[in-house]
Write an enzyme that holds these catalytic residues in place. Structure first.
Site, PDB file in Angstrom:
ATOM      1  N   HIS A 125      35.270  -8.223  -3.738  1.00  0.00           N
ATOM      2  CA  HIS A 125      34.042  -8.973  -3.555  1.00  0.00           C
ATOM      3  C   HIS A 125      33.534  -8.745  -4.614  1.00  0.00           C
ATOM      4  CE1 HIS A 125      34.253  -7.689   1.024  1.00  0.00           C
ATOM      5  NE2 HIS A 125      35.087  -8.492   0.585  1.00  0.00           N
TER       6      HIS A 125
ATOM      7  N   SER B 190      37.248  -3.877  -2.641  1.00  0.00           N
ATOM      8  CA  SER B 190      35.441  -3.889  -2.615  1.00  0.00           C
ATOM      9  C   SER B 190      35.487  -3.048  -3.548  1.00  0.00           C
ATOM     10  CB  SER B 190      35.473  -4.386  -1.166  1.00  0.00           C
ATOM     11  OG  SER B 190      33.702  -4.244  -0.971  1.00  0.00           O
TER      12      SER B 190
ATOM     13  N   ASP C 179      36.866  -6.886   6.101  1.00  0.00           N
ATOM     14  CA  ASP C 179      37.712  -7.260   5.062  1.00  0.00           C
ATOM     15  C   ASP C 179      39.339  -6.997   4.990  1.00  0.00           C
ATOM     16  OD1 ASP C 179      37.854 -10.203   4.198  1.00  0.00           O
ATOM     17  OD2 ASP C 179      36.829 -10.255   2.302  1.00  0.00           O
TER      18      ASP C 179
END
Length: 213
Positions: free
Chosen positions: A44, A17, A135
């Site tokens: 992401h 991310s 995540d």
């Protein structure tokens, strides 16, 4: 019919991310085309990364980098990149895309890791790089349960250490390394899995310890 019996190559799922792009570059530099592994990058992404991301990654690896389309076959010696605004899973060696819900919490790394664990079993390799939040942590538990291999970026080397620290806190991670050491460690593990297969049933038990190789 049993998908797992047909699995002949490792699948490296890489979750990243915020701040993960440089770490991703460092990891992919070590990858070699002759290693029987497919790489899948679940990052992401904001929609404006659409055309840039594959080009940026392609500069750092000898493997072709493709942006996934729904139903694409997972192939070794290739980097598969999740498109923006998408969720991705895998079944019967095909990558399946669905639109990300614009409202509510979406955890694309967890979703893919969980599907990869089910599909690939011991051939699943999960890597968590820089990012905020958690995540990937639930998906990492699924990979561990399936007998796969887990790596995390060393938090001190991550621009954002939330995701690595979250997965490390499970106590399930096999190796915690700076990005430039993650790639070689993955290759080492892949060659070990291949050896176990070639040697047949007497599995991994003493492989690292006292078996003469």
């Amino acid at each position: 019919t049993g998908q797992r019996a047909a699995q002949t190559f490792a699948v490296v799922g890489i979750g990243a991310s915020a701040g993960g792009l440089e770490a991703l570059h460092d990891l992919l530099r070590a990858a070699r085309r002759q290693d029987p592994a497919a790489y899948v990058v679940i990052q992401h992404l904001s929609p404006d990364h659409k055309s840039m991301m594959a080009n940026l990654l392609a500069r750092h690896t000898p493997m072709p980098v493709v942006t996934v389309e729904d139903g694409m076959t997972l192939e070794p010696d290739r980097v598969h990149l999740i498109p923006p605004a998408s969720m991705m899973s895998i079944a019967n060696n095909e990558l399946r895309l669905s639109p990300k819900n614009p409202r509510g919490l979406t955890l694309p790394i967890d979703l893919f890791f969980t599907a990869m664990a089910k599909e690939c079993g011991k051939y699943a390799i999960g890597v968590i790089l820089s990012g905020t939040g958690s995540d990937g942590t639930r998906g990492a538990v699924a990979i561990n349960d399936a007998g796969g291999f887990l790596l995390a970026q060393e938090p001190e080397s991550a621009k954002f250490d939330g995701m690595p620290r979250s997965v490390i806190a499970t106590g399930l991670v096999d190796a915690i390394l700076p990005p430039e050491e993650l790639g070689p460690r993955i290759l080492d593990h892949i060659s070990q899995v291949q050896r176990i297969n070639i040697r047949g049933g007497r599995a991994a038990a003493g492989l690292d310890k006292d078996n003469a190789l």
